[in-house]
Design a protein around this motif. Sequence first.
Motif, PDB file in Angstrom:
ATOM      1  N   GLU A  25      38.090  53.922  23.898  1.00 34.87           N
ATOM      2  CA  GLU A  25      39.486  53.821  24.308  1.00 34.87           C
ATOM      3  C   GLU A  25      39.685  54.556  25.624  1.00 34.87           C
ATOM      4  O   GLU A  25      39.231  55.683  25.797  1.00 34.87           O
ATOM      5  CB  GLU A  25      40.403  54.408  23.238  1.00 34.87           C
ATOM      6  CG  GLU A  25      41.864  54.199  23.532  1.00 34.87           C
ATOM      7  CD  GLU A  25      42.774  54.663  22.412  1.00 34.87           C
ATOM      8  OE1 GLU A  25      43.982  54.446  22.529  1.00 34.87           O
ATOM      9  OE2 GLU A  25      42.282  55.249  21.425  1.00 34.87           O
ATOM     10  N   SER A  28      44.396  52.475  29.552  1.00 33.51           N
ATOM     11  CA  SER A  28      45.132  51.220  29.412  1.00 33.51           C
ATOM     12  C   SER A  28      44.364  50.126  28.676  1.00 33.51           C
ATOM     13  O   SER A  28      44.890  49.030  28.479  1.00 33.51           O
ATOM     14  CB  SER A  28      45.527  50.693  30.792  1.00 33.51           C
ATOM     15  OG  SER A  28      44.368  50.398  31.545  1.00 33.51           O
ATOM     16  N   SER A  29      43.118  50.413  28.288  1.00 37.09           N
ATOM     17  CA  SER A  29      42.324  49.377  27.631  1.00 37.09           C
ATOM     18  C   SER A  29      41.197  49.985  26.805  1.00 37.09           C
ATOM     19  O   SER A  29      40.910  51.169  26.898  1.00 37.09           O
ATOM     20  CB  SER A  29      41.726  48.426  28.677  1.00 37.09           C
ATOM     21  OG  SER A  29      40.801  49.118  29.496  1.00 37.09           O
ATOM     22  N   ARG A  48      36.737  44.263  28.580  1.00 37.29           N
ATOM     23  CA  ARG A  48      37.851  45.163  28.246  1.00 37.29           C
ATOM     24  C   ARG A  48      38.891  44.393  27.451  1.00 37.29           C
ATOM     25  O   ARG A  48      39.054  43.188  27.638  1.00 37.29           O
ATOM     26  CB  ARG A  48      38.519  45.686  29.509  1.00 37.29           C
ATOM     27  CG  ARG A  48      37.656  46.564  30.353  1.00 37.29           C
ATOM     28  CD  ARG A  48      38.432  46.952  31.616  1.00 37.29           C
ATOM     29  NE  ARG A  48      37.599  47.693  32.528  1.00 37.29           N
ATOM     30  CZ  ARG A  48      37.577  49.011  32.629  1.00 37.29           C
ATOM     31  NH1 ARG A  48      38.360  49.737  31.867  1.00 37.29           N
ATOM     32  NH2 ARG A  48      36.781  49.611  33.485  1.00 37.29           N
ATOM     33  N   SER A  50      43.016  44.915  26.587  1.00 35.86           N
ATOM     34  CA  SER A  50      44.215  45.690  26.894  1.00 35.86           C
ATOM     35  C   SER A  50      44.761  46.352  25.633  1.00 35.86           C
ATOM     36  O   SER A  50      44.792  45.738  24.556  1.00 35.86           O
ATOM     37  CB  SER A  50      45.281  44.776  27.489  1.00 35.86           C
ATOM     38  OG  SER A  50      46.515  45.440  27.588  1.00 35.86           O
ATOM     39  N   ALA A  52      47.746  46.870  25.025  1.00 32.41           N
ATOM     40  CA  ALA A  52      48.943  46.129  24.648  1.00 32.41           C
ATOM     41  C   ALA A  52      48.633  44.952  23.720  1.00 32.41           C
ATOM     42  O   ALA A  52      49.503  44.498  22.971  1.00 32.41           O
ATOM     43  CB  ALA A  52      49.659  45.624  25.899  1.00 32.41           C
ATOM     44  N   GLU A  53      47.389  44.467  23.735  1.00 31.79           N
ATOM     45  CA  GLU A  53      47.001  43.335  22.895  1.00 31.79           C
ATOM     46  C   GLU A  53      46.619  43.750  21.479  1.00 31.79           C
ATOM     47  O   GLU A  53      46.466  42.901  20.608  1.00 31.79           O
ATOM     48  CB  GLU A  53      45.800  42.615  23.516  1.00 31.79           C
ATOM     49  CG  GLU A  53      46.064  41.970  24.837  1.00 31.79           C
ATOM     50  CD  GLU A  53      44.822  41.335  25.418  1.00 31.79           C
ATOM     51  OE1 GLU A  53      43.997  40.790  24.653  1.00 31.79           O
ATOM     52  OE2 GLU A  53      44.665  41.402  26.649  1.00 31.79           O
TER      53      GLU A  53
END
Length: 74
Positions: A25, A28-29, A48, A50, A52-53
Amino acid sequence: MITFKKHDTATCPDCGASLVYGTKEEASSWKVYYECNDRCGWEQMAGRVSLAEIEHRDEIDERAREMGERLAGP
Protein backbone atom coordinates in the motif's frame (compact mmCIF):
# COMPACT_ATOMS: atom_id res chain seq x y z
CA MET A 1 7.50 -5.52 4.13
CA ILE A 2 5.61 -7.43 1.47
CA THR A 3 4.08 -10.81 2.28
CA PHE A 4 3.85 -13.04 -0.79
CA LYS A 5 1.06 -15.54 -1.52
CA LYS A 6 1.17 -18.38 -4.03
CA HIS A 7 -0.90 -17.85 -7.17
CA ASP A 8 -3.07 -20.86 -8.05
CA THR A 9 -2.31 -21.01 -11.77
CA ALA A 10 0.27 -18.42 -12.88
CA THR A 11 3.70 -19.80 -13.74
CA CYS A 12 7.12 -18.28 -14.24
CA PRO A 13 7.80 -17.41 -17.89
CA ASP A 14 11.49 -18.29 -17.39
CA CYS A 15 11.43 -21.62 -15.54
CA GLY A 16 7.77 -22.72 -15.31
CA ALA A 17 7.59 -22.72 -11.49
CA SER A 18 4.60 -21.27 -9.63
CA LEU A 19 4.47 -17.52 -9.17
CA VAL A 20 3.85 -15.74 -5.89
CA TYR A 21 2.40 -12.24 -5.54
CA GLY A 22 2.50 -9.49 -2.99
CA THR A 23 0.95 -6.08 -2.54
CA LYS A 24 2.25 -2.88 -1.03
CA GLU A 25 0.00 0.00 0.00
CA GLU A 26 1.22 3.45 -0.95
CA ALA A 27 -0.29 6.93 -0.64
CA SER A 28 -2.71 6.68 -3.57
CA SER A 29 -2.48 3.09 -4.81
CA TRP A 30 -1.50 -0.50 -4.18
CA LYS A 31 1.54 -1.83 -6.02
CA VAL A 32 1.28 -5.47 -7.12
CA TYR A 33 4.47 -7.51 -7.43
CA TYR A 34 5.06 -11.01 -8.81
CA GLU A 35 8.11 -13.22 -8.49
CA CYS A 36 9.15 -16.81 -9.12
CA ASN A 37 8.44 -19.15 -6.20
CA ASP A 38 11.63 -21.13 -7.03
CA ARG A 39 13.66 -17.92 -6.88
CA CYS A 40 15.09 -18.25 -10.41
CA GLY A 41 15.40 -14.49 -10.43
CA TRP A 42 12.28 -13.57 -12.38
CA GLU A 43 10.27 -10.74 -10.84
CA GLN A 44 7.98 -8.04 -12.12
CA MET A 45 5.79 -5.23 -10.86
CA ALA A 46 2.46 -6.25 -12.37
CA GLY A 47 0.85 -2.85 -11.91
CA ARG A 48 -0.99 -0.52 -9.59
CA VAL A 49 -4.55 -0.43 -8.28
CA SER A 50 -5.98 2.90 -7.14
CA LEU A 51 -7.02 3.03 -3.49
CA ALA A 52 -10.29 4.58 -4.66
CA GLU A 53 -11.13 1.35 -6.54
CA ILE A 54 -10.81 -0.83 -3.42
CA GLU A 55 -13.50 -0.86 -0.74
CA HIS A 56 -12.21 -3.86 1.25
CA ARG A 57 -8.75 -5.38 1.72
CA ASP A 58 -9.88 -8.68 0.15
CA GLU A 59 -10.52 -6.88 -3.13
CA ILE A 60 -6.83 -6.11 -3.63
CA ASP A 61 -5.99 -9.82 -3.42
CA GLU A 62 -8.59 -10.58 -6.07
CA ARG A 63 -7.23 -7.86 -8.37
CA ALA A 64 -3.65 -9.05 -7.78
CA ARG A 65 -4.61 -12.63 -8.73
CA GLU A 66 -6.25 -11.33 -11.92
CA MET A 67 -3.02 -9.51 -12.81
CA GLY A 68 -1.14 -12.81 -12.44
CA GLU A 69 -3.47 -14.52 -14.88
CA ARG A 70 -2.59 -11.86 -17.45
CA LEU A 71 1.14 -12.34 -16.76
CA ALA A 72 0.82 -16.06 -17.43
CA GLY A 73 -0.54 -15.38 -20.91
CA PRO A 74 -2.86 -17.60 -22.98
